[in-house]
Motif scaffolding. Structure first.
Motif, PDB file in Angstrom:
ATOM      1  N   UNK A 122       1.914   2.985  -7.469  1.00 35.18           N
ATOM      2  CA  UNK A 122       1.175   3.719  -8.507  1.00 35.18           C
ATOM      3  C   UNK A 122      -0.278   3.912  -8.109  1.00 35.18           C
ATOM      4  N   UNK A 123      -0.883   2.858  -7.578  1.00 34.27           N
ATOM      5  CA  UNK A 123      -2.275   2.939  -7.143  1.00 34.27           C
ATOM      6  C   UNK A 123      -2.422   3.978  -6.030  1.00 34.27           C
ATOM      7  N   UNK A 124      -1.502   3.937  -5.070  1.00 27.58           N
ATOM      8  CA  UNK A 124      -1.562   4.876  -3.935  1.00 27.58           C
ATOM      9  C   UNK A 124      -1.361   6.304  -4.417  1.00 27.58           C
ATOM     10  N   UNK A 125      -0.447   6.512  -5.365  1.00 25.85           N
ATOM     11  CA  UNK A 125      -0.236   7.862  -5.915  1.00 25.85           C
ATOM     12  C   UNK A 125      -1.500   8.381  -6.593  1.00 25.85           C
ATOM     13  N   UNK A 126      -2.159   7.535  -7.374  1.00 26.38           N
ATOM     14  CA  UNK A 126      -3.394   7.946  -8.051  1.00 26.38           C
ATOM     15  C   UNK A 126      -4.493   8.228  -7.035  1.00 26.38           C
ATOM     16  N   UNK A 147      -8.526  12.583   6.660  1.00 22.81           N
ATOM     17  CA  UNK A 147      -8.395  11.207   7.162  1.00 22.81           C
ATOM     18  C   UNK A 147      -7.826  10.298   6.073  1.00 22.81           C
ATOM     19  N   UNK A 148      -8.291  10.465   4.839  1.00 26.16           N
ATOM     20  CA  UNK A 148      -7.781   9.638   3.740  1.00 26.16           C
ATOM     21  C   UNK A 148      -6.313   9.935   3.465  1.00 26.16           C
ATOM     22  N   UNK A 149      -5.935  11.208   3.519  1.00 23.04           N
ATOM     23  CA  UNK A 149      -4.532  11.569   3.313  1.00 23.04           C
ATOM     24  C   UNK A 149      -3.653  10.998   4.431  1.00 23.04           C
ATOM     25  N   UNK A 150      -4.178  10.979   5.657  1.00 18.93           N
ATOM     26  CA  UNK A 150      -3.444  10.362   6.770  1.00 18.93           C
ATOM     27  C   UNK A 150      -3.270   8.860   6.532  1.00 18.93           C
ATOM     28  N   UNK A 156       2.355   4.585   3.157  1.00 22.94           N
ATOM     29  CA  UNK A 156       3.729   4.842   2.686  1.00 22.94           C
ATOM     30  C   UNK A 156       4.754   4.579   3.787  1.00 22.94           C
ATOM     31  N   UNK A 157       4.439   4.975   5.012  1.00 17.28           N
ATOM     32  CA  UNK A 157       5.355   4.725   6.125  1.00 17.28           C
ATOM     33  C   UNK A 157       5.543   3.222   6.346  1.00 17.28           C
ATOM     34  N   UNK A 158       4.446   2.463   6.257  1.00 18.99           N
ATOM     35  CA  UNK A 158       4.533   1.014   6.418  1.00 18.99           C
ATOM     36  C   UNK A 158       5.394   0.419   5.314  1.00 18.99           C
ATOM     37  N   UNK A 159       5.195   0.862   4.075  1.00 20.69           N
ATOM     38  CA  UNK A 159       5.969   0.348   2.940  1.00 20.69           C
ATOM     39  C   UNK A 159       7.455   0.628   3.135  1.00 20.69           C
ATOM     40  N   UNK A 160       7.782   1.823   3.592  1.00 20.16           N
ATOM     41  CA  UNK A 160       9.194   2.168   3.839  1.00 20.16           C
ATOM     42  C   UNK A 160       9.774   1.336   4.981  1.00 20.16           C
ATOM     43  N   UNK A 161       9.027   1.211   6.061  1.00 20.42           N
ATOM     44  CA  UNK A 161       9.516   0.475   7.228  1.00 20.42           C
ATOM     45  C   UNK A 161       9.704  -1.005   6.926  1.00 20.42           C
ATOM     46  N   UNK A 162       8.882  -1.538   6.027  1.00 24.68           N
ATOM     47  CA  UNK A 162       8.940  -2.966   5.709  1.00 24.68           C
ATOM     48  C   UNK A 162       9.637  -3.257   4.384  1.00 24.68           C
ATOM     49  N   UNK A 163      10.202  -2.202   3.776  1.00 21.22           N
ATOM     50  CA  UNK A 163      10.928  -2.331   2.514  1.00 21.22           C
ATOM     51  C   UNK A 163      10.114  -3.095   1.460  1.00 21.22           C
ATOM     52  N   UNK A 164       8.848  -2.669   1.276  1.00 26.23           N
ATOM     53  CA  UNK A 164       7.933  -3.303   0.315  1.00 26.23           C
ATOM     54  C   UNK A 164       7.534  -2.293  -0.748  1.00 26.23           C
ATOM     55  N   UNK A 165       7.223  -2.795  -1.927  1.00 26.33           N
ATOM     56  CA  UNK A 165       6.765  -1.971  -3.054  1.00 26.33           C
ATOM     57  C   UNK A 165       5.240  -1.935  -3.133  1.00 26.33           C
TER      58      UNK A 165
END
Length: 182
Positions: A122-126, A147-150, A156-165
């Protein structure tokens, strides 16, 4: 009367010896704590960050190069290791009154407690919405926005790769530091 004086003398000696025993225990405890702190393993920054989740809440020593100190308050500095893309924020505390600007470029060995801040989805989306809104304003910061969008995409890629919320941000509550002499 003599019995009372003898009893009082014995009681005085007993109380005095108890007081000395308490002082010795405190002294031994302080020595043990001092030895434990001086026996801490010093981690290179890259090594610490690779396993930071294992050190959260623990007192450690870390070594790295100062890349930035906050010029107004001096209450934080940033360390980098061999991987210049990775850094660790250190908050001044304990014996550290602040980090002066002359430390930039120096190698420090800092003792402190590793902390973690979890950025939720949620924080990242905002955050992304805020960056997109800034991008629309076209105030000359388009490169910063990119740069911020990157960074957001990398989180998000790290969260997906590490299966974290969440995405973890590690930092340190500094307690003491030494400048490493070369």
């Amino acid at each position: 009367m003599n019995k009372i004086l003898i009893t009082m003398a014995v009681m005085s000696l007993f109380l005095a010896s108890c007081g000395n025993a308490t002082q010795k225990k405190t002294s031994d405890a302080e020595q043990t704590e001092t030895a434990a702190v001086s026996d801490l393993t010093v981690y290179e920054l890259d090594s610490l960050l690779a396993h930071a989740e294992d050190f959260v809440g623990q007192t450690v020593k870390v070594r790295g190069h100062v890349t930035h100190t906050c010029k107004h308050s001096g209450k934080r500095c940033f360390l980098a290791g061999n991987d210049e893309n990775a850094s660790l924020r250190v908050e001044a505390g304990g014996e550290i009154g602040g980090f002066n600007r002359e430390l930039v470029g120096s190698e420090l060995e800092i003792k402190g407690i590793v902390r973690e801040r979890k950025l939720t989805q949620e924080y990242i989306n905002q955050y992304e919405k805020d960056v997109e809104a800034q991008k629309i304003e076209e105030d000359g910061s388009a490169e910063t926005c990119k740069a911020e969008l990157n960074n957001i995409e990398s989180m998000r890629q790290w969260m997906n790769a590490n299966n974290k919320e969440y995405y973890p941000i590690y930092y340190m509550d500094g307690e003491d530091y030494d400048v490493v002499q070369k």
